[in-house]
Design a protein around this motif. Structure first.
Motif, PDB file in Angstrom:
ATOM      1  N   SER A   1      42.328  80.501 -29.521  1.00 37.37           N
ATOM      2  CA  SER A   1      42.066  81.944 -29.477  1.00 37.37           C
ATOM      3  C   SER A   1      40.743  82.277 -28.807  1.00 37.37           C
ATOM      4  O   SER A   1      40.508  83.430 -28.433  1.00 37.37           O
ATOM      5  CB  SER A   1      42.078  82.520 -30.899  1.00 37.37           C
ATOM      6  N   ASP A   2      39.857  81.271 -28.630  1.00 39.46           N
ATOM      7  CA  ASP A   2      38.567  81.522 -28.000  1.00 39.46           C
ATOM      8  C   ASP A   2      38.596  81.329 -26.490  1.00 39.46           C
ATOM      9  O   ASP A   2      37.564  81.411 -25.823  1.00 39.46           O
ATOM     10  CB  ASP A   2      37.498  80.609 -28.612  1.00 39.46           C
ATOM     11  N   LEU A   3      39.774  81.114 -25.924  1.00 42.58           N
ATOM     12  CA  LEU A   3      39.901  80.939 -24.472  1.00 42.58           C
ATOM     13  C   LEU A   3      39.510  82.240 -23.769  1.00 42.58           C
ATOM     14  O   LEU A   3      40.101  83.293 -24.014  1.00 42.58           O
ATOM     15  CB  LEU A   3      41.347  80.568 -24.129  1.00 42.58           C
ATOM     16  N   VAL A   4      38.512  82.182 -22.904  1.00 38.88           N
ATOM     17  CA  VAL A   4      38.032  83.402 -22.253  1.00 38.88           C
ATOM     18  C   VAL A   4      38.955  83.770 -21.089  1.00 38.88           C
ATOM     19  O   VAL A   4      39.640  82.907 -20.526  1.00 38.88           O
ATOM     20  CB  VAL A   4      36.581  83.257 -21.769  1.00 38.88           C
TER      21      VAL A   4
ATOM     22  N   ALA B   1      54.972  83.376 -33.416  1.00 35.51           N
ATOM     23  CA  ALA B   1      54.327  83.945 -32.239  1.00 35.51           C
ATOM     24  C   ALA B   1      53.342  82.960 -31.615  1.00 35.51           C
ATOM     25  O   ALA B   1      52.590  82.277 -32.318  1.00 35.51           O
ATOM     26  CB  ALA B   1      53.600  85.234 -32.623  1.00 35.51           C
ATOM     27  N   ASP B   2      53.344  82.880 -30.275  1.00 33.95           N
ATOM     28  CA  ASP B   2      52.355  82.054 -29.592  1.00 33.95           C
ATOM     29  C   ASP B   2      51.070  82.866 -29.380  1.00 33.95           C
ATOM     30  O   ASP B   2      50.947  84.002 -29.844  1.00 33.95           O
ATOM     31  CB  ASP B   2      52.911  81.497 -28.273  1.00 33.95           C
ATOM     32  N   ARG B   3      50.107  82.297 -28.674  1.00 29.70           N
ATOM     33  CA  ARG B   3      48.792  82.930 -28.537  1.00 29.70           C
ATOM     34  C   ARG B   3      48.868  84.304 -27.890  1.00 29.70           C
ATOM     35  O   ARG B   3      48.214  85.253 -28.327  1.00 29.70           O
ATOM     36  CB  ARG B   3      47.859  82.016 -27.729  1.00 29.70           C
ATOM     37  N   LEU B   4      49.673  84.438 -26.842  1.00 26.32           N
ATOM     38  CA  LEU B   4      49.777  85.723 -26.151  1.00 26.32           C
ATOM     39  C   LEU B   4      50.598  86.734 -26.949  1.00 26.32           C
ATOM     40  O   LEU B   4      50.297  87.928 -26.958  1.00 26.32           O
ATOM     41  CB  LEU B   4      50.361  85.525 -24.757  1.00 26.32           C
ATOM     42  N   GLU B   5      51.641  86.255 -27.600  1.00 24.05           N
ATOM     43  CA  GLU B   5      52.466  87.158 -28.414  1.00 24.05           C
ATOM     44  C   GLU B   5      51.681  87.744 -29.576  1.00 24.05           C
ATOM     45  O   GLU B   5      52.049  88.791 -30.114  1.00 24.05           O
ATOM     46  CB  GLU B   5      53.694  86.416 -28.921  1.00 24.05           C
TER      47      GLU B   5
END
Length: 213
Positions: free
Chosen positions: A59-62, A151-155
């Motif tokens: 979740s910290d991916l910029v 849910a994945d990261r984007l969802e």
């Protein structure tokens, strides 16, 4: 004869994968060689990048890192799979391509659109789809479909983010109406499949395979 690249785009849960499989089956039944691909993915490198991008733990991916990872996976896919398939005369069907990056990382994340598009050019070597099918659906309905089993990261992004994604896709369609065809993704699977077919009938190789004038 060089092949044809058809990309399927749209927000979460719009039915891209289902419609792509239906089209691929119809083309193969007509004797057409077809490659079915997905982004990110389609290569060993691309699948490893996909795991990073969709993992909720990241979740910290910029946004810039996210953008560069998508472009890296795309560069690998184009060089290793798409270009050879097109050179062999195949119909290449891809579940997402650079329009997704424009919509998600450009419009929704707020990254500079000119810089995003410049990176598309680098990653693809200038390759553009012959036709893009944009499956349009209300984001709330799409997310309901997509997250039924988690849910994945984007969802997991909020409703406002997914609304911006949809607006971004529709903006792309307005800018490039000859390439991008908006298809209503509501209704039954068969109804949507007919709309997809109608949006492809002007491509000679596909028209011969699917029939119609």
């Amino acid at each position: 004869m060089r092949g044809v690249l058809v990309t399927f785009e749209g927000g979460e849960g719009c039915g891209k994968s289902t419609q792509m499989r239906i089209l691929a089956a119809r083309l193969r039944a007509a004797g057409i060689a077809v490659s079915e691909l997905r982004e990110p993915g389609g290569t060993a490198v691309g699948e490893a990048i996909r795991a990073i991008l969709l993992d909720p733990e990241n979740s910290d991916l910029v946004p810039v890192s996210e953008l560069l990872l998508y472009e890296a996976a795309r560069a690998q896919l184009v060089a290793q799979v798409i270009e050879p398939a097109l050179a062999a005369g195949e119909v290449v069907l891809c579940d997402r391509f650079y329009d997704s990056t424009t919509a998600y990382q450009g419009h929704a994340r707020g990254l500079d659109l000119d810089r995003v598009r410049a990176l598309h050019e680098v990653a693809t070597g200038g390759l553009a789809p012959d036709r893009t099918i944009l499956l349009d659906i209300d984001p709330a309905l799409g997310l309901f479909r997509a997250t039924d089993s988690g849910a994945d990261r984007l969802e997991r992004e909020d409703a406002a983010f997914h609304a911006r994604v949809r607006e971004g896709f529709l903006a792309i369609a307005r800018e490039e109406p000859a390439r991008v065809r908006v298809v209503d993704a509501s209704g039954s699977v068969d109804e949507v499949a007919e709309r997809v077919t109608d949006a492809l009938r002007d491509i000679p190789l596909i028209r011969r395979a699917l029939g119609g004038s």
